[in-house]
Scaffold this motif. Sequence first.
Motif, PDB file in Angstrom:
ATOM      1  N   ILE A  41       0.825  -1.207   0.000  1.00  0.00           N
ATOM      2  CA  ILE A  41       0.000   0.000   0.000  1.00  0.00           C
ATOM      3  C   ILE A  41       0.860   1.258   0.000  1.00  0.00           C
ATOM      4  CG2 ILE A  41      -1.659   1.341   1.350  1.00  0.00           C
ATOM      5  CD1 ILE A  41      -3.011  -1.210   2.125  1.00  0.00           C
ATOM      6  N   PHE A 204      -3.568  13.129 -15.676  1.00  0.00           N
ATOM      7  CA  PHE A 204      -4.024  11.974 -14.925  1.00  0.00           C
ATOM      8  C   PHE A 204      -5.251  11.341 -15.559  1.00  0.00           C
ATOM      9  CE2 PHE A 204      -4.894   9.747 -11.010  1.00  0.00           C
ATOM     10  CZ  PHE A 204      -3.625   9.599 -10.502  1.00  0.00           C
ATOM     11  N   TYR A 219       0.273   3.262 -11.665  1.00  0.00           N
ATOM     12  CA  TYR A 219      -0.766   2.734 -10.769  1.00  0.00           C
ATOM     13  C   TYR A 219      -1.506   1.581 -11.432  1.00  0.00           C
ATOM     14  CZ  TYR A 219      -5.333   2.309  -8.604  1.00  0.00           C
ATOM     15  OH  TYR A 219      -6.467   1.812  -8.040  1.00  0.00           O
ATOM     16  N   MET A 227       5.626   4.733  -9.093  1.00  0.00           N
ATOM     17  CA  MET A 227       4.526   5.619  -8.755  1.00  0.00           C
ATOM     18  C   MET A 227       4.896   6.519  -7.579  1.00  0.00           C
ATOM     19  SD  MET A 227       0.675   4.518  -7.755  1.00  0.00           S
ATOM     20  CE  MET A 227       0.863   4.440  -5.986  1.00  0.00           C
ATOM     21  N   TYR A 228       5.434   5.905  -6.525  1.00  0.00           N
ATOM     22  CA  TYR A 228       5.776   6.714  -5.352  1.00  0.00           C
ATOM     23  C   TYR A 228       6.963   7.640  -5.620  1.00  0.00           C
ATOM     24  CZ  TYR A 228       2.397   4.845  -2.119  1.00  0.00           C
ATOM     25  OH  TYR A 228       1.225   4.553  -1.483  1.00  0.00           O
ATOM     26  N   MET A 231       5.449  10.563  -7.430  1.00  0.00           N
ATOM     27  CA  MET A 231       4.667  11.378  -6.497  1.00  0.00           C
ATOM     28  C   MET A 231       5.578  12.267  -5.667  1.00  0.00           C
ATOM     29  SD  MET A 231       1.836   8.942  -4.870  1.00  0.00           S
ATOM     30  CE  MET A 231       0.553   8.248  -5.848  1.00  0.00           C
TER      31      MET A 231
ATOM     32  N   LEU B 104      -1.952  12.225  -5.403  1.00  0.00           N
ATOM     33  CA  LEU B 104      -2.021  11.301  -4.283  1.00  0.00           C
ATOM     34  C   LEU B 104      -3.229  10.360  -4.362  1.00  0.00           C
ATOM     35  CD1 LEU B 104      -1.091  13.831  -1.473  1.00  0.00           C
ATOM     36  CD2 LEU B 104       0.412  12.313  -2.724  1.00  0.00           C
ATOM     37  N   TYR B 105      -4.054  10.508  -5.415  1.00  0.00           N
ATOM     38  CA  TYR B 105      -5.259   9.699  -5.491  1.00  0.00           C
ATOM     39  C   TYR B 105      -4.967   8.193  -5.514  1.00  0.00           C
ATOM     40  CZ  TYR B 105     -10.045   8.395  -6.588  1.00  0.00           C
ATOM     41  OH  TYR B 105     -11.286   7.836  -6.556  1.00  0.00           O
ATOM     42  N   PRO B 106      -3.921   7.739  -6.238  1.00  0.00           N
ATOM     43  CA  PRO B 106      -3.614   6.305  -6.199  1.00  0.00           C
ATOM     44  C   PRO B 106      -3.379   5.789  -4.778  1.00  0.00           C
ATOM     45  CG  PRO B 106      -2.415   7.330  -7.966  1.00  0.00           C
ATOM     46  CD  PRO B 106      -3.068   8.443  -7.210  1.00  0.00           C
ATOM     47  N   VAL B 107      -2.766   6.599  -3.917  1.00  0.00           N
ATOM     48  CA  VAL B 107      -2.553   6.166  -2.535  1.00  0.00           C
ATOM     49  C   VAL B 107      -3.897   5.946  -1.854  1.00  0.00           C
ATOM     50  CG1 VAL B 107      -1.454   6.720  -0.342  1.00  0.00           C
ATOM     51  CG2 VAL B 107      -0.444   7.536  -2.466  1.00  0.00           C
ATOM     52  N   LEU B 109      -6.666   5.224  -3.306  1.00  0.00           N
ATOM     53  CA  LEU B 109      -7.270   4.019  -3.881  1.00  0.00           C
ATOM     54  C   LEU B 109      -6.651   2.760  -3.284  1.00  0.00           C
ATOM     55  CD1 LEU B 109      -7.570   4.976  -7.649  1.00  0.00           C
ATOM     56  CD2 LEU B 109      -9.420   4.665  -6.019  1.00  0.00           C
ATOM     57  N   LEU B 110      -5.323   2.790  -3.063  1.00  0.00           N
ATOM     58  CA  LEU B 110      -4.661   1.615  -2.489  1.00  0.00           C
ATOM     59  C   LEU B 110      -5.138   1.375  -1.060  1.00  0.00           C
ATOM     60  CD1 LEU B 110      -0.987   1.980  -3.775  1.00  0.00           C
ATOM     61  CD2 LEU B 110      -2.661   0.265  -4.417  1.00  0.00           C
ATOM     62  N   ILE B 111      -5.396   2.469  -0.328  1.00  0.00           N
ATOM     63  CA  ILE B 111      -5.820   2.323   1.069  1.00  0.00           C
ATOM     64  C   ILE B 111      -7.294   1.944   1.156  1.00  0.00           C
ATOM     65  CG2 ILE B 111      -6.134   3.547   3.259  1.00  0.00           C
ATOM     66  CD1 ILE B 111      -3.675   5.207   2.545  1.00  0.00           C
ATOM     67  N   LEU B 114     -11.585   0.462  -4.408  1.00  0.00           N
ATOM     68  CA  LEU B 114     -12.215   1.201  -5.502  1.00  0.00           C
ATOM     69  C   LEU B 114     -13.612   1.717  -5.165  1.00  0.00           C
ATOM     70  CD1 LEU B 114     -11.075  -0.977  -8.516  1.00  0.00           C
ATOM     71  CD2 LEU B 114     -10.503   1.408  -8.118  1.00  0.00           C
TER      72      LEU B 114
END
Lengths: 258, 243
Positions: A41, A204, A219, A227-228, A231, B104-107, B109-111, B114
């Motif tokens: 995560i 995006f 992603y 990805m990180y 970011m 930061l949206y992917p983070v 989503l990961l947390i 969906l």
Amino acid sequence: MALASLFTASTYAMWLRLAVIAGAVGALELACRIGWVPMTIVLPPSVMAASLVELLASGAYSRDILVSFSNVALAALLAVGLGFLIGAILHALPAVRSAVEPLLASYYAVPTFMFYPVFIILFGVGSGAIIAIAVLLAIVAMITATLNGVDRIPPVLSKTARIFRMGPVERALKISLPAALPYLFTGVKLSVAYAFIGVIASEFILSGAGIGYAIAYAYNNFNNRSMYGLMLLIVLAVTLINTGLDMIDRRLQARLRR
Amino acid sequence: MMRHILGPVLVILCGLLAWEVLHLLVANSSLPSPLATFVEMGVLLRDPDFWKQAAQTAQAFAVAVVLSTVGGIALGVLLGMKRLAGQVAEPILVNLYSLPKVTLYPVVLLIFGLGISARIAFGIMHGLIPLTLFTMNAILQLKPVYRRSAAVMGLTSWQTALRVVLPAILPQVITGARLGVSLCLLGVLIGEMFAARNGLGYMVTHAMERGDMPTVLAVALIIAAVALAANGLLLALDRSRQP
């Protein structure tokens, strides 16, 4: 003397702030390493930094980075230039201004971003549509700042200009612009921030290049490391640019109180 | 009053005219005309599927607004009542505010996965900070006499916050809420546009992929109208509160 200045009230707050940020980063690192936060995560900050260094050194994303930053620069430049021009024209035409101003006041309530598809039709997928939506997002902040700045030029300065028998050009360059500069710069600062948001967000959602696109791509392919890293690049770049602009802004604002 | 409204109405009419001209200019009219868009809007408003998507968006938006309003005011009061905490937090908050949060949206989503909770969290990320900043700055700029009177009357800090400070800064809080509400909506919509299978944001991206431009424009305009109405309501509240 130098040591004493390290501990004045505002620098004390600054050191405390750095400590808070360092503490947060450290806590995240620890939580990841212990396993409280699964690596699938969030990655530990040290790994993000390593990934950033790798991807900058490898040059794999150089094109995306170049595309994003040049789009942001172009959009901010257009928004500031056009926004200033429109602001100045509106100020010169009070009738038009009173018609437009109520619309400007609620402009930012509309999620402008929903109109991105329209610009894709007009300009195609690519930099054109992205710059257009970023300009649309940023320009109103500059228009408002320009109107505000010109409104607040003290009347005594206009009288001084008359006493010195200045022509309109000389008056604009030597009196109006310097007097309105602190307000104009606030507009510049906001425009740059909005241009960043507009460009990265459109990349995006739909585009074929740029850092925003690269993050979305990473992603979708479960490539958390890249990805990180990307970011972190955005967060660092935005923080650096904002801090720089904010320092200039504070200096100009201080000039107002002199 | 009539003259007050006449100007903006004229400007909007000019905008419609420019849109029509653009529609005529764009090659093979892939940009729908204003009339076609308004017809599509009428069709959509009678379509139960549209209302199903709108309900999804409204649900995420409502939860995000409530949580970010409560959280933003609480956080702002907490930081504002302690001057040093406010000084430490302000630049961090300002920087978070101008950060492109999509990054930061992917983070998120990961947390959160969906589902709808990811969109709610993303809406809160947008709406929380402006309200916190407005509340905090309003308290920091509050005349010291308010806090001193509260201290003289022996109020606890909880009572001071609730009975003295909050009523005194209400106008700024409403201004902050106005900004927060619009940004919450933006956050929820962007969240739906990027990764979702329902909601109005998804409806727009899905229509875009099909090349169904009238739907894209109609949905965008309906959302804009609702956002403007909500903003107008808060603006009126704001003005009635100004001394």
